[in-house]
Design an enzyme around this catalytic site. Structure first.
Site, PDB file in Angstrom:
ATOM      1  N   LYS A 104       1.092  -1.669  -0.105  1.00  0.00           N
ATOM      2  CA  LYS A 104      -0.408   0.135   0.397  1.00  0.00           C
ATOM      3  C   LYS A 104       0.598   1.253  -0.058  1.00  0.00           C
ATOM      4  O   LYS A 104       1.469   1.716   0.462  1.00  0.00           O
ATOM      5  CB  LYS A 104      -0.612   0.098   1.515  1.00  0.00           C
ATOM      6  CG  LYS A 104      -1.861   0.991   1.247  1.00  0.00           C
ATOM      7  CD  LYS A 104      -2.969   0.014   0.570  1.00  0.00           C
ATOM      8  CE  LYS A 104      -4.557   0.769   0.219  1.00  0.00           C
ATOM      9  NZ  LYS A 104      -5.350  -0.174   0.032  1.00  0.00           N
TER      10      LYS A 104
HETATM   11  N1  GLU Z   1      -7.856  -0.033  -3.036  1.00  0.00           N
HETATM   12  C1  GLU Z   1      -7.692  -1.173  -3.310  1.00  0.00           C
HETATM   13  C2  GLU Z   1      -8.650  -2.112  -2.186  1.00  0.00           C
HETATM   14  O1  GLU Z   1      -7.934  -1.409  -1.556  1.00  0.00           O
HETATM   15  C3  GLU Z   1      -7.728  -1.968  -4.781  1.00  0.00           C
HETATM   16  C4  GLU Z   1      -6.424  -2.379  -5.329  1.00  0.00           C
HETATM   17  C5  GLU Z   1      -5.750  -2.690  -6.542  1.00  0.00           C
HETATM   18  O2  GLU Z   1      -6.110  -2.931  -7.136  1.00  0.00           O
HETATM   19  O3  GLU Z   1      -4.338  -2.846  -6.075  1.00  0.00           O
HETATM   20  O4  GLU Z   1      -8.008  -3.351  -2.725  1.00  0.00           O
END
Ligand code: GLU
Length: 431
Positions: A104
């Site tokens: 993240k």
């Molecule tokens: N931000 C989204 C989540 O929390 C998607 C992450 C992604 O597609 O890599 O799952």
């Protein structure tokens, strides 16, 4: 606890450990992120001022494949939050069985105070800051809170400029014109709607006319509202930072969507100042009442869907909750203390790592299409999303029913932890 999402994630892991078939040494390993990079980002704003921002990228675990996870722009971003979110990505990709680990990123900023040009510069500077640790086979960012296809386009362009050729596969959630996939923007909301339907089937209840309150009307909340409305459910309340709109007979989701898409706030919608044309003059729709975000959480509804920030269902308000089921569209909306109370009260919670996995599932489908240099139609993407999230839902229910686990979160965590731990065991310890 509510204000430390990382502690909350560890407590969720601890709760599942006694039921999970995981070696204790490996389990301890899984409590520590592989690495976190902190970057300082000086940006010359359109106003002429230089502002120094701070950003992070946490790579939590890569035993199952390349790191994967979004990038969020928000004032409350912190290293601990990014690390918690990277942990949740690890359990999410394992639960829905994608060949990824978890990561993240985040930048501490208030996007509302930045111009488009400021945001572009900040995004490019952040991408330069983390570019040595990302890449199509290494770590693949995507949108999250306050980031979108345009943000991904800037990230893809910045990365590609340094490589000397176009590398669409370095990020997912891109615009269609540069390698995005149809269905990605609404994927998380679609997943939320699909698991809500599955939950009602499992509980042998009818979703038609079931009342739903959705906290948050951003990309995830608004798409979930639209799709649940289309499937016959009755969305009675929703909110944004300005406040919530409530009508026990149901909201005009289409009009609300048009209003918010045009840049309007829910508060203004309720006041009627800028009410969109879709509902105007249509006697089916009453004027909604203005309530607070806190009141929305305690409405007497069939389903509560937190679709905003972490830590909103806590020991302080859990006893006031009246929903009979909760579907976690946000990441980490429930603290462990609240979780225990919900389990005791027999309120079913579809945990975040299952409920909001639609986004990363379709990110994976985008990444696969980029690798194949081939594109799929929307129907193929949606069918594959439904198949994958449906399988994960069924596996979670089976684990819950056959292993006699206290709740669906524990069931989801045992599956995710066992899968990740197995990958570690097969790969062994280096050197
Ligand atoms: N931000 C989204 C989540 O929390 C998607 C992450 C992604 O597609 O890599 O799952």
């Amino acid at each position: 606890m509510a204000d430390d999402p990382f502690e909350n994630m560890l407590a969720q892991m601890d709760r599942a450990e006694e039921y999970a078939d995981v070696d204790h040494g490996v389990f301890e390993r899984l409590k520590h992120p592989e690495r976190t990079l902190k970057v300082t980002l000086p940006v010359e704003l359109e106003s002429g001022e230089v502002e120094v921002f701070e950003g992070y990228r946490c790579q939590f675990d890569s035993a199952r494949g390349p790191f994967k996870g979004g990038v969020r722009f928000h004032p409350s971003v912190s290293q601990r939050e990014v690390e918690a979110l990277a942990g949740w990505m690890t359990w999410k990709t394992a639960l829905v069985d994608l060949p990824y680990g978890g990561a993240k990123g985040g930048v501490i900023c208030e996007p509302k105070e930045l111009t488009d040009r400021d945001l572009e510069r900040l995004t490019r500077r952040y991408t330069e800051g983390i570019r040595r640790m990302i890449g199509p086979e290494v770590d693949v960012p995507a949108p999250d809170m306050n980031t979108n296809p345009q943000t991904m386009a800037w990230m893809m362009d910045t990365y590609s400029m340094y490589e000397g050729y176009s590398v669409p596969q370095v990020v997912t959630g891109k615009p269609l014109e540069i390698g995005g996939t149809p269905g990605r923007v609404e994927a998380t909301g679609r997943g939320v709607s699909l698991v809500t339907e599955r939950l009602f089937e499992y509980l042998d209840r009818d979703l038609t006319d079931a009342t739903i309150a959705i906290q948050g009307f951003g990309n995830v909340g608004s798409n979930a509202a639209r799709l649940l409305d289309e499937s016959g459910a009755n969305v009675v309340a929703t909110s944004d930072v300005s406040g919530a709109a409530y009508d026990p007979d149901g909201l005009d989701v289409a009009a609300l969507g048009a209003h918010v898409d045009a840049g309007g706030l829910i508060e203004e919608y309720v006041a009627g100042d800028l009410r969109g044309s879709a509902g105007e003059g249509d006697s089916r729709w009453d004027d909604p009442d203005a309530i607070t975000n806190a009141e929305l959480l305690t409405l007497d509804v069939d389903v509560l869907i937190p679709a905003a920030v972490e830590g909103v269902i806590t020991a302080d308000n859990v006893d006031d909750l009246r929903a009979s089921a909760i579907v976690e569209a946000a990441n980490g909306p429930t603290t462990v203390a609240a979780d225990k109370a919900l389990t005791e009260r027999d309120i079913q919670v579809v945990p975040d790592i299952l409920a909001n996995a639609g986004g990363v599932i379709v990110s994976y489908l985008e990444w696969v299409q980029n690798a194949q240099e081939f594109s799929w139609p929307l129907e193929t993407v949606n069918a594959e999303l439904e198949r994958r999230i449906g399988t994960a839902f069924d596996e979670t229910i089976e684990q819950y029913d056959t292993e006699g686990l206290p709740d669906l979160r524990t069931a989801a965590y045992t599956l995710a932890l066992e899968r990740t731990a197995k990958a570690h065991e097969y790969r062994g310890l280096f050197p």
